[in-house]
Design an enzyme around this catalytic site. Sequence first.
Site, PDB file in Angstrom:
ATOM      1  N   LYS A 261       0.881  -1.241  -0.066  1.00  0.00           N
ATOM      2  CA  LYS A 261      -0.060   0.022   0.159  1.00  0.00           C
ATOM      3  C   LYS A 261       0.828   1.323   0.047  1.00  0.00           C
ATOM      4  O   LYS A 261       1.931   1.239   0.401  1.00  0.00           O
ATOM      5  CB  LYS A 261      -1.027  -0.025   1.233  1.00  0.00           C
ATOM      6  CG  LYS A 261      -1.901   0.959   1.200  1.00  0.00           C
ATOM      7  CD  LYS A 261      -2.826   0.753   2.623  1.00  0.00           C
ATOM      8  CE  LYS A 261      -3.935   1.947   2.790  1.00  0.00           C
ATOM      9  NZ  LYS A 261      -4.799   1.756   3.956  1.00  0.00           N
TER      10      LYS A 261
ATOM     11  N   SER B  63      -9.601   1.875   3.137  1.00  0.00           N
ATOM     12  CA  SER B  63      -8.868   2.790   2.518  1.00  0.00           C
ATOM     13  C   SER B  63      -7.926   1.763   1.492  1.00  0.00           C
ATOM     14  O   SER B  63      -7.275   2.144   0.406  1.00  0.00           O
ATOM     15  CB  SER B  63      -7.943   3.624   3.184  1.00  0.00           C
ATOM     16  OG  SER B  63      -7.167   3.140   3.896  1.00  0.00           O
TER      17      SER B  63
ATOM     18  N   SER C  39      -9.777  -0.434   7.400  1.00  0.00           N
ATOM     19  CA  SER C  39      -9.361  -0.203   6.049  1.00  0.00           C
ATOM     20  C   SER C  39      -8.784  -1.658   5.544  1.00  0.00           C
ATOM     21  O   SER C  39      -8.479  -1.384   4.242  1.00  0.00           O
ATOM     22  CB  SER C  39      -8.355   1.035   5.989  1.00  0.00           C
ATOM     23  OG  SER C  39      -8.965   2.074   5.888  1.00  0.00           O
TER      24      SER C  39
END
Length: 492
Positions: free
Chosen positions: A70, A145, A169
Site C-alpha cells: 500500500k 482505504s 481499511s
Amino acid sequence: MTIHELRAAIEGGRCDPRQVLDELLERIAQHNPRLHAYIRVEPERLRAALQERLQRGPRGRLFGIPITIKDNICIQDEDTGCSSRILTGFRPPYHATVIERLLAEGAVVMPRANMDEFAFGSSTESSHFGPTRNPWDPDRVPGGSSGGSATAVAADLALGALGTDTGGSIRQPAAFCGVVGLKPTYGRVSRYGLIAFASSLDQIGPITKDVQDCALLLSVIAGQDPRDSTSAPVEVPDYPASLGQSVSGLRFGVPKEYFVEGIDPEVRDAVEQAAKTLERLGMRRVEVGLPHTPYAVAAYYIIATAEASSNLARYDGVQYGYRAANGSRLQAPGSRPPQGDLIEMYLRTRAEGFGPEAKRRIMLGTYVLSRGYYEAYYLKGLKVRTLIKRDFDEAFERCDVILTPTSPTAAFRLGEKLDNPLQMYLSDIFTISVNLAGIPALSMPCGFTASKLPIGMQLLAAPFQEPRLFQVAHAYEQATDWHRQTPAIALN
Ligand code: GLN
C-alpha cells in the site's frame, strides 16, 4: 495461486519465480488500466529486484514471491505518497520495519497499491490518482482505504498484499472484494515507517487469498521492534500451527447490536448461515452484548480526526513532497516580510496539496482539540472508547471469538456516497469498535449477494489471540468454498 502454493512449487523446483512475475506483470498490463489497483508498476525494476533475490537470497519463507504494498508504507528510495498530492515526489531514505521483514524472508516488494488519500475513506475514491474499481463489478467500489491491495489480490494481480487498518481499511475492502484481511492486535506489528493517520488506532496487516496465507504473512511481519515504542514485547506464536486444529467446544459470541436496522438482509442471512456452519463444526453459540456499539462511529470520528489533524501538521511544503509554486508574493522583493511569505507558502501548499476529505478531517480534528471544545468532544470520545473496550473485555469472558458482519452492505456504487460523508462513515460501523478497543479481527468471505457481490464476515478475538482467529477462520474456510470463487475478470 496462493502464496503457500507458490512457495511449495518454488521449493519443489516446479516453478520459476521469474515466470510467475512475468505472468503477473502481463495480467497487470491487461487489467490494471480498468481496475486501477496499482498506481504505479515498474516491470524492469521488479525483474531486477527478483533477479537479485534469486542470486543473493535469502531463501526465506517468501523466497522469490512478490508482495504488493500500500502507498503509505515506506520503501527506501521508492515514491511513498499516501496517494496524496502533498507527498508528490517523497522518497523515504529508509524501509519500514515490515518491508525489512518481508525482504529478510526473500520476498520481492511490489509497489504501489492505490488507497484513499492518507487512508481517509471507505471506497478508495479519494485517491489523488483516481479510484480503484471492484473486480466483481467495476461500477462498484472495492472498499477502502486499502482498496488497491484488496482489488489486486482478488483479481489475481497480486499474490498477497499489505494494507493498513485504522477503522476498517483492511477488513472492509477484503469483504467487498471477497478476500481475507486481518487487522492485528494494536502493538502486534511495528508501525515504524508507516505514514501515520491516527497513531492510537493504525495497524499494518495482510490481505490474502486464504487464511493460510494470512497466517504466514502475519508471522513474517509481527513482533516487537525497538524503533516503535508501541510495538508490544509479546512473543510471536507459530501462527500457521493453529491451522487445522479442531474448533469443537469453542464458543462464538453473536452480539445483538450488530444485527440491527440498516443491515442488508442478504448480509444478515449470510452471517447467520456462517453461524450455523460454525455450530456444525462443534462450536457453541452464545449471545453477547456490546452495549456501547451505537457510540463507536461518533467516538472514532472524534479521536481519529484529532490525531490525523496533528499528524498531518508536518506537511507544510518544507520537508516533504509537494510545495506550492512561487507566486508573485513570494518573489516580489520587499513586498512582504519574509515570515509572511513563509506562511503564505505553507497555506498555499496545504490548500493545493490536500484533497477535500483530508481538509475536512484536519478541520474537524483541529476543532475537537481546540480549547473550549476539547473536554466536550475529545475527552468524551476517550471515555467512550474505554467503555467500548470494557464491553469487549466482558464479552470475551463468555466466548473465544465474536462473529459479526464486516460491513452492513456489499460493495456500493462508485460515487454513491461521495457527496455524503456521513453515509460513507457509517459503512465502518462494524469495523471501528475493534480499532478503538485495540483487539484483532479477521474478515473473510461468507457468501454472495443475488447480484454476485462478495459478503464478508468478521471474527474478533481478545488481544493477541490471533491464533484463535486463524484456527476458527481456517476451520470455516475448510468447510466452505467461498474463497475459491474468483471474479470473472481473474479468469481471463
Ligand atoms: N474508513 C475509515 C475512515 O475513513 C477507516 C479508514 C482506515 O481504516 N484507514 O477513517
